[in-house]
Design a protein around this motif. Structure first.
Motif, PDB file in Angstrom:
ATOM      1  N   ASN A 100     -43.044 -20.848  12.049  1.00 43.19           N
ATOM      2  CA  ASN A 100     -41.849 -20.229  12.512  1.00 43.19           C
ATOM      3  C   ASN A 100     -41.079 -20.697  13.279  1.00 43.19           C
ATOM      4  O   ASN A 100     -40.108 -20.513  13.449  1.00 43.19           O
ATOM      5  CB  ASN A 100     -42.678 -18.978  13.423  1.00 43.19           C
ATOM      6  CG  ASN A 100     -42.570 -17.698  12.382  1.00 43.19           C
ATOM      7  OD1 ASN A 100     -42.292 -17.135  11.261  1.00 43.19           O
ATOM      8  ND2 ASN A 100     -43.873 -16.847  12.797  1.00 43.19           N
ATOM      9  N   ASP A 144     -47.637 -20.292  14.011  1.00 37.77           N
ATOM     10  CA  ASP A 144     -46.574 -20.600  14.812  1.00 37.77           C
ATOM     11  C   ASP A 144     -45.814 -21.647  14.754  1.00 37.77           C
ATOM     12  O   ASP A 144     -44.519 -21.644  14.898  1.00 37.77           O
ATOM     13  CB  ASP A 144     -47.477 -21.006  16.486  1.00 37.77           C
ATOM     14  CG  ASP A 144     -47.979 -19.720  17.026  1.00 37.77           C
ATOM     15  OD1 ASP A 144     -47.484 -18.531  16.630  1.00 37.77           O
ATOM     16  OD2 ASP A 144     -49.098 -19.771  17.735  1.00 37.77           O
ATOM     17  N   THR A 163     -39.720 -15.036  18.220  1.00 38.83           N
ATOM     18  CA  THR A 163     -40.229 -16.615  18.093  1.00 38.83           C
ATOM     19  C   THR A 163     -39.723 -17.328  19.008  1.00 38.83           C
ATOM     20  O   THR A 163     -40.177 -18.386  19.539  1.00 38.83           O
ATOM     21  CB  THR A 163     -39.891 -17.297  16.532  1.00 38.83           C
ATOM     22  OG1 THR A 163     -40.740 -16.532  15.561  1.00 38.83           O
ATOM     23  CG2 THR A 163     -40.249 -18.581  16.525  1.00 38.83           C
TER      24      THR A 163
END
Length: 208
Positions: A173, A170, A109
């Motif tokens: 995270n 996305d 990430t």
């Protein structure tokens, strides 16, 4: 006054040296993000002089971009293999959501977040980011299209739903990097949203 000559790097085949430099860059990225992939840091990790890294990688922007692609390819391959054993599209999707939000891939990430930031000024990296986003979207889209064919999901636009799911993954995270919410809370938020998109009843995508 005599001088002790500096220790020279061991002579190796160009392919071996290039692989070691690439490996050093990848390890740095996973430990500290793409911003940690600098000429001097890569040289120190590989145990060579900065000039040698520059010889093999004269364009650091390109090395950063390639490092990003290597990290993401490995993640896609690992997750795809993990969910491939599931018997249904629904279970594959649930497993995918759980895996990507379980907090075990914080290092990747960080690489993604750095890529979005650094890609503003690194054209090679920006191109790689777009390519890898397309690759992840394709993984999700394939699961959804399979589920639609088998009557497990309902949607008229699997591609758009896939992009929405990827965007939520996305975003959640990225929020996890600043310790917002628990992993199970984030997984449930995503699962409930996806259930609505695919016209599933609440709880149809068990996560966590």
């Amino acid at each position: 006054m005599s001088r002790t000559p500096g220790k020279k790097a061991e002579r190796k085949a160009p392919s071996q040296r290039a692989a070691e430099i690439a490996s050093a860059a990848r390890r740095l990225a996973l430990e500290g993000g793409l911003s940690a992939v600098t000429l001097r840091a890569v040289a120190a990790r590989a145990g060579v002089a900065p000039a040698l890294v520059a010889h093999y990688e004269p364009n650091m922007d390109a090395l950063v971009a390639e490092t990003f692609a290597t990290v993401v390819h490995a993640e896609i391959d690992a997750v795809s293999a993990l969910i491939a054993t599931e018997a249904t599209a629904r279970s594959r999707l649930a497993h995918l959501l759980s895996t990507l939000l379980d907090g075990s891939r914080t290092d990747v990430t960080v690489v993604w977040v750095d890529a979005w930031t650094l890609g503003r000024r690194n054209d090679a990296l920006a191109a790689r980011v777009r390519t890898e986003m397309d690759a992840w979207q394709a993984v999700i889209r394939e699961i959804i299209e399979c589920g639609v064919r088998l009557g497990e999901f309902e949607t008229d636009d699997a591609a758009a739903v896939s992009w929405q799911i990827l965007g939520m993954i996305d975003g959640l995270n990225a929020q996890a990097l600043v310790r917002w919410g628990a992993a199970t809370d984030r997984s449930l938020l995503l699962a409930h949203a996806v259930e609505g998109m695919l016209r599933l009843s609440r709880g149809s995508l068990p996560v966590g």
